[in-house]
Design an enzyme around this catalytic site. Structure first.
Site, PDB file in Angstrom:
ATOM      1  N   PRO A   1       0.786  -1.226   0.000  1.00  0.00           N
ATOM      2  CA  PRO A   1       0.000   0.000   0.000  1.00  0.00           C
ATOM      3  C   PRO A   1       0.826   1.287   0.000  1.00  0.00           C
ATOM      4  CG  PRO A   1      -0.110  -1.084   2.138  1.00  0.00           C
ATOM      5  CD  PRO A   1       0.534  -2.050   1.189  1.00  0.00           C
ATOM      6  N   ASN A   2       0.311   2.244  -0.727  1.00  0.00           N
ATOM      7  CA  ASN A   2       0.848   3.613  -0.824  1.00  0.00           C
ATOM      8  C   ASN A   2       2.123   3.716  -1.660  1.00  0.00           C
ATOM      9  OD1 ASN A   2      -1.182   4.813   0.915  1.00  0.00           O
ATOM     10  ND2 ASN A   2      -0.188   3.704   2.583  1.00  0.00           N
TER      11      ASN A   2
ATOM     12  N   ARG B   1       5.274  11.186  -2.311  1.00  0.00           N
ATOM     13  CA  ARG B   1       4.981  10.895  -0.910  1.00  0.00           C
ATOM     14  C   ARG B   1       6.277  10.938  -0.100  1.00  0.00           C
ATOM     15  NH1 ARG B   1       4.876   4.730   0.931  1.00  0.00           N
ATOM     16  NH2 ARG B   1       4.271   5.070   3.096  1.00  0.00           N
TER      17      ARG B   1
ATOM     18  N   TYR C   1      11.587   8.586   0.981  1.00  0.00           N
ATOM     19  CA  TYR C   1      11.469   7.564  -0.066  1.00  0.00           C
ATOM     20  C   TYR C   1      12.069   7.963  -1.410  1.00  0.00           C
ATOM     21  CZ  TYR C   1       8.279   5.530   3.357  1.00  0.00           C
ATOM     22  OH  TYR C   1       7.741   4.999   4.497  1.00  0.00           O
TER      23      TYR C   1
ATOM     24  N   ASN D   1       7.861  -5.835  -1.301  1.00  0.00           N
ATOM     25  CA  ASN D   1       7.902  -4.704  -0.378  1.00  0.00           C
ATOM     26  C   ASN D   1       6.481  -4.589   0.173  1.00  0.00           C
ATOM     27  OD1 ASN D   1       7.943  -2.365   1.036  1.00  0.00           O
ATOM     28  ND2 ASN D   1       8.895  -1.114  -0.555  1.00  0.00           N
TER      29      ASN D   1
ATOM     30  N   ALA E   1       3.403  -0.859   4.640  1.00  0.00           N
ATOM     31  CA  ALA E   1       2.953  -0.845   6.041  1.00  0.00           C
ATOM     32  C   ALA E   1       2.465  -2.210   6.526  1.00  0.00           C
ATOM     33  CB  ALA E   1       1.866   0.210   6.233  1.00  0.00           C
TER      34      ALA E   1
ATOM     35  N   ASP F   1       1.820 -15.698   6.627  1.00  0.00           N
ATOM     36  CA  ASP F   1       1.391 -17.087   6.387  1.00  0.00           C
ATOM     37  C   ASP F   1       1.476 -17.431   4.903  1.00  0.00           C
ATOM     38  OD1 ASP F   1       0.933 -17.495   9.064  1.00  0.00           O
ATOM     39  OD2 ASP F   1      -1.241 -17.293   8.948  1.00  0.00           O
TER      40      ASP F   1
ATOM     41  N   GLU G   1      12.474  -9.891   1.065  1.00  0.00           N
ATOM     42  CA  GLU G   1      11.725  -8.680   1.416  1.00  0.00           C
ATOM     43  C   GLU G   1      12.633  -7.474   1.233  1.00  0.00           C
ATOM     44  OE1 GLU G   1       9.254  -8.781   4.962  1.00  0.00           O
ATOM     45  OE2 GLU G   1      10.009  -6.799   5.565  1.00  0.00           O
TER      46      GLU G   1
ATOM     47  N   HIS H   1      12.851  -2.960   1.450  1.00  0.00           N
ATOM     48  CA  HIS H   1      12.267  -1.649   1.787  1.00  0.00           C
ATOM     49  C   HIS H   1      13.176  -0.559   1.266  1.00  0.00           C
ATOM     50  CE1 HIS H   1       9.331  -3.474   4.436  1.00  0.00           C
ATOM     51  NE2 HIS H   1      10.312  -4.267   4.838  1.00  0.00           N
ATOM     52  N   LEU H   2      12.580   0.519   0.833  1.00  0.00           N
ATOM     53  CA  LEU H   2      13.376   1.689   0.429  1.00  0.00           C
ATOM     54  C   LEU H   2      14.126   2.260   1.628  1.00  0.00           C
ATOM     55  CD1 LEU H   2      10.267   2.694  -1.350  1.00  0.00           C
ATOM     56  CD2 LEU H   2      12.358   3.047  -2.634  1.00  0.00           C
ATOM     57  N   SER H   3      13.401   2.447   2.732  1.00  0.00           N
ATOM     58  CA  SER H   3      13.991   3.065   3.918  1.00  0.00           C
ATOM     59  C   SER H   3      14.566   1.996   4.849  1.00  0.00           C
ATOM     60  CB  SER H   3      12.922   3.879   4.659  1.00  0.00           C
ATOM     61  OG  SER H   3      11.895   3.029   5.132  1.00  0.00           O
TER      62      SER H   3
ATOM     63  N   ARG I   1      13.979   3.935  12.067  1.00  0.00           N
ATOM     64  CA  ARG I   1      12.820   4.827  12.049  1.00  0.00           C
ATOM     65  C   ARG I   1      11.985   4.675  13.333  1.00  0.00           C
ATOM     66  NH1 ARG I   1       9.817   4.544   6.485  1.00  0.00           N
ATOM     67  NH2 ARG I   1       8.868   6.387   7.459  1.00  0.00           N
TER      68      ARG I   1
END
Ligand code: DQA
Length: 145
Positions: free
Chosen positions: A10-11, A18, A23, A74, A77, A87, A98, A100-102, A107
């Site tokens: 999401p997002n 954003r 990001y 990714n 959230a 699962d 997995e 993530h950008l950040s 954080r």
């Protein structure tokens, strides 16, 4: 040619507009184009999707075992909340990473726990859009080992 799917949560469709201090300025389609280029170099065909819907992400994960040689996710959230995505990841017996950008560990406290990473082989975070390209490098090593 091997095939992987890159699933974005999401997002992430708002990348570039954003919180660009966190990001970066690249849009998700810019990142998709970079991933396709890297995939070509590695002889990996990339399917690249984004969804704001947890159920759609789970349905996409259910296609991995049959249709792909590996997966990069990714979960955005959902990383910090979704046992259902964990699962679904656990049910996949293919290389899975997995990203993530950040750097989620530098954080807010609520981002420091990745529930979903318990279902993957490894986690890459903190390199902006390059986390995706590093993810492709890493999955290529797992797929072509
Ligand atoms: C993110 C980190 C998550 O905590 C956040 O909710 C996102 C993006 C990242 O790529 O850095 O949406 O997954």
């Amino acid at each position: 040619m091997k095939k992987i799917i890159i699933i974005n949560g999401p997002n992430l469709n708002l990348l570039g507009q954003r919180e660009d201090d966190i990001y970066g300025n690249d849009s998700l389609s810019d990142i998709k184009a970079l991933c396709e280029k890297k995939g070509n170099e590695k002889s990996i065909k990339i399917t690249f999707i984004q969804s704001n819907n947890e159920g759609e992400i789970i349905n996409s994960l259910h296609t991995v075992e049959k249709n792909f040689d590996g997966l990069i996710i990714n979960p955005a959230a959902f990383t910090h909340s979704s046992i259902a995505i964990l699962d679904a990841l656990r049910a996949i017996n293919k290389p899975k990473i997995e990203i993530h950008l950040s750097n989620i560990y530098s954080r807010e406290e609520y981002r420091k726990k990745s529930i979903t990473s318990e279902g993957v082989h490894g986690l890459i975070c903190g390199f902006g859009g390059n986390s995706y390209l590093l993810g492709i490098e890493a999955i290529a090593k797992l797929i072509y080992k």
